[in-house]
Write a protein that holds these residues in place. Structure first.
Motif, PDB file in Angstrom:
ATOM      1  N   SER A  15      28.742  31.450 -52.306  1.00 50.39           N
ATOM      2  CA  SER A  15      27.765  32.435 -51.580  1.00 50.39           C
ATOM      3  C   SER A  15      28.132  33.856 -51.528  1.00 50.39           C
ATOM      4  O   SER A  15      27.643  34.936 -51.999  1.00 50.39           O
ATOM      5  CB  SER A  15      27.267  32.289 -50.186  1.00 50.39           C
ATOM      6  OG  SER A  15      26.672  31.072 -50.180  1.00 50.39           O
ATOM      7  N   TYR A  16      29.635  34.137 -51.434  1.00 51.83           N
ATOM      8  CA  TYR A  16      30.271  35.432 -51.419  1.00 51.83           C
ATOM      9  C   TYR A  16      30.422  35.736 -52.968  1.00 51.83           C
ATOM     10  O   TYR A  16      30.216  36.942 -53.092  1.00 51.83           O
ATOM     11  CB  TYR A  16      31.673  35.135 -50.801  1.00 51.83           C
ATOM     12  CG  TYR A  16      32.687  36.216 -50.947  1.00 51.83           C
ATOM     13  CD1 TYR A  16      32.402  37.323 -49.649  1.00 51.83           C
ATOM     14  CD2 TYR A  16      33.371  36.639 -51.771  1.00 51.83           C
ATOM     15  CE1 TYR A  16      33.028  38.454 -49.568  1.00 51.83           C
ATOM     16  CE2 TYR A  16      34.190  37.983 -51.730  1.00 51.83           C
ATOM     17  CZ  TYR A  16      34.072  38.841 -50.502  1.00 51.83           C
ATOM     18  OH  TYR A  16      34.870  40.132 -50.717  1.00 51.83           O
ATOM     19  N   LEU A  17      30.658  34.875 -53.866  1.00 54.37           N
ATOM     20  CA  LEU A  17      30.892  35.239 -55.071  1.00 54.37           C
ATOM     21  C   LEU A  17      29.507  35.628 -55.712  1.00 54.37           C
ATOM     22  O   LEU A  17      29.544  36.778 -56.557  1.00 54.37           O
ATOM     23  CB  LEU A  17      31.383  34.216 -55.913  1.00 54.37           C
ATOM     24  CG  LEU A  17      32.934  33.757 -55.876  1.00 54.37           C
ATOM     25  CD1 LEU A  17      33.200  32.302 -56.779  1.00 54.37           C
ATOM     26  CD2 LEU A  17      33.874  34.915 -56.276  1.00 54.37           C
ATOM     27  N   LYS A  18      28.592  34.946 -55.355  1.00 54.70           N
ATOM     28  CA  LYS A  18      27.150  35.542 -55.797  1.00 54.70           C
ATOM     29  C   LYS A  18      26.887  37.029 -55.585  1.00 54.70           C
ATOM     30  O   LYS A  18      26.401  37.627 -56.484  1.00 54.70           O
ATOM     31  CB  LYS A  18      26.083  34.769 -55.369  1.00 54.70           C
ATOM     32  CG  LYS A  18      25.951  33.441 -56.162  1.00 54.70           C
ATOM     33  CD  LYS A  18      24.668  32.703 -55.917  1.00 54.70           C
ATOM     34  CE  LYS A  18      24.805  31.687 -54.795  1.00 54.70           C
ATOM     35  NZ  LYS A  18      23.715  30.770 -54.490  1.00 54.70           N
ATOM     36  N   ASN A  19      27.511  37.341 -54.500  1.00 52.25           N
ATOM     37  CA  ASN A  19      27.064  38.773 -54.093  1.00 52.25           C
ATOM     38  C   ASN A  19      27.987  39.920 -54.865  1.00 52.25           C
ATOM     39  O   ASN A  19      27.529  40.968 -54.823  1.00 52.25           O
ATOM     40  CB  ASN A  19      27.317  38.923 -52.362  1.00 52.25           C
ATOM     41  CG  ASN A  19      26.296  38.278 -51.765  1.00 52.25           C
ATOM     42  OD1 ASN A  19      25.106  37.964 -52.213  1.00 52.25           O
ATOM     43  ND2 ASN A  19      26.651  37.713 -50.541  1.00 52.25           N
ATOM     44  N   TYR A  20      29.092  39.395 -55.326  1.00 50.24           N
ATOM     45  CA  TYR A  20      30.008  40.395 -55.872  1.00 50.24           C
ATOM     46  C   TYR A  20      30.302  40.139 -57.465  1.00 50.24           C
ATOM     47  O   TYR A  20      30.793  40.997 -57.987  1.00 50.24           O
ATOM     48  CB  TYR A  20      31.455  40.022 -55.192  1.00 50.24           C
ATOM     49  CG  TYR A  20      31.278  40.678 -53.857  1.00 50.24           C
ATOM     50  CD1 TYR A  20      31.338  42.159 -53.523  1.00 50.24           C
ATOM     51  CD2 TYR A  20      30.985  39.787 -52.705  1.00 50.24           C
ATOM     52  CE1 TYR A  20      31.184  42.541 -52.211  1.00 50.24           C
ATOM     53  CE2 TYR A  20      31.032  40.429 -51.554  1.00 50.24           C
ATOM     54  CZ  TYR A  20      30.847  41.631 -51.354  1.00 50.24           C
ATOM     55  OH  TYR A  20      30.541  42.360 -49.714  1.00 50.24           O
TER      56      TYR A  20
END
Length: 157
Positions: A15-20
């Motif tokens: 989830s974090y990676l998708k945002n960045y």
């Protein structure tokens, strides 16, 4: 725009990676899209994929470390899924330029009074989780070493 495939991305890290990863065309695949333990479904998934530049592989059974009698379940998810996925990419001429594989510091064993590990630290996996993640690491490095990175995360809650 480069294509990034996030496999098993439904957790905190994914989830974090998708945002960045805003400079990438992101394709997300998790258990809602396909049973990643089923070789037939993996083959179908790979046949539909375009050329991927980076694969970030976040698949893993880790919610409990497991006991010896759980080894088959951990091996199916943590090892065989990795082997099937990357070997089918290879067979279909769809290997990415980069593989980023999420693993665990548990491959070093639960050693008291050690605050950090590095590549010279010896591995001593004790749990089925750690053993099968190390098996997958070994497979990836044996077959795709020149374009793979193994990230050994501490538990993420």
């Amino acid at each position: 725009m480069p294509k990034c495939l996030l496999i098993g991305d439904s957790g905190i890290i994914g989830s974090y990676l998708k945002n960045y990863l805003f400079n990438f065309d992101i394709i997300s695949v998790n258990s809602k899209h396909a049973d990643l333990t089923d070789p037939i479904q993996i083959k179908k998934l790979i046949s539909r994929l375009p050329k991927i530049d980076i694969v970030i592989f976040l698949v893993g059974l880790a919610h409990r470390k497991g006991k010896k009698n759980d080894l088959d379940e951990f091996e199916k998810i943590n090892y065989k899924t990795s082997v099937n996925f990357f070997s089918y990419l290879d067979e279909n001429g769809k290997l990415p330029d980069k593989i980023i594989y999420a693993s665990t510091i548990s491959v070093y064993g639960e050693q008291k009074n050690i605050n950090s590990y590095d590549e010279s630290s010896s591995t001593r996996p004790l749990s089925p989780y750690a053993r099968t993640k190390l098996m997958a690491e070994d497979y990836i490095l044996k077959n795709y070493k020149n374009f793979s990175w193994i990230l050994r995360f501490a538990p993420v809650y």
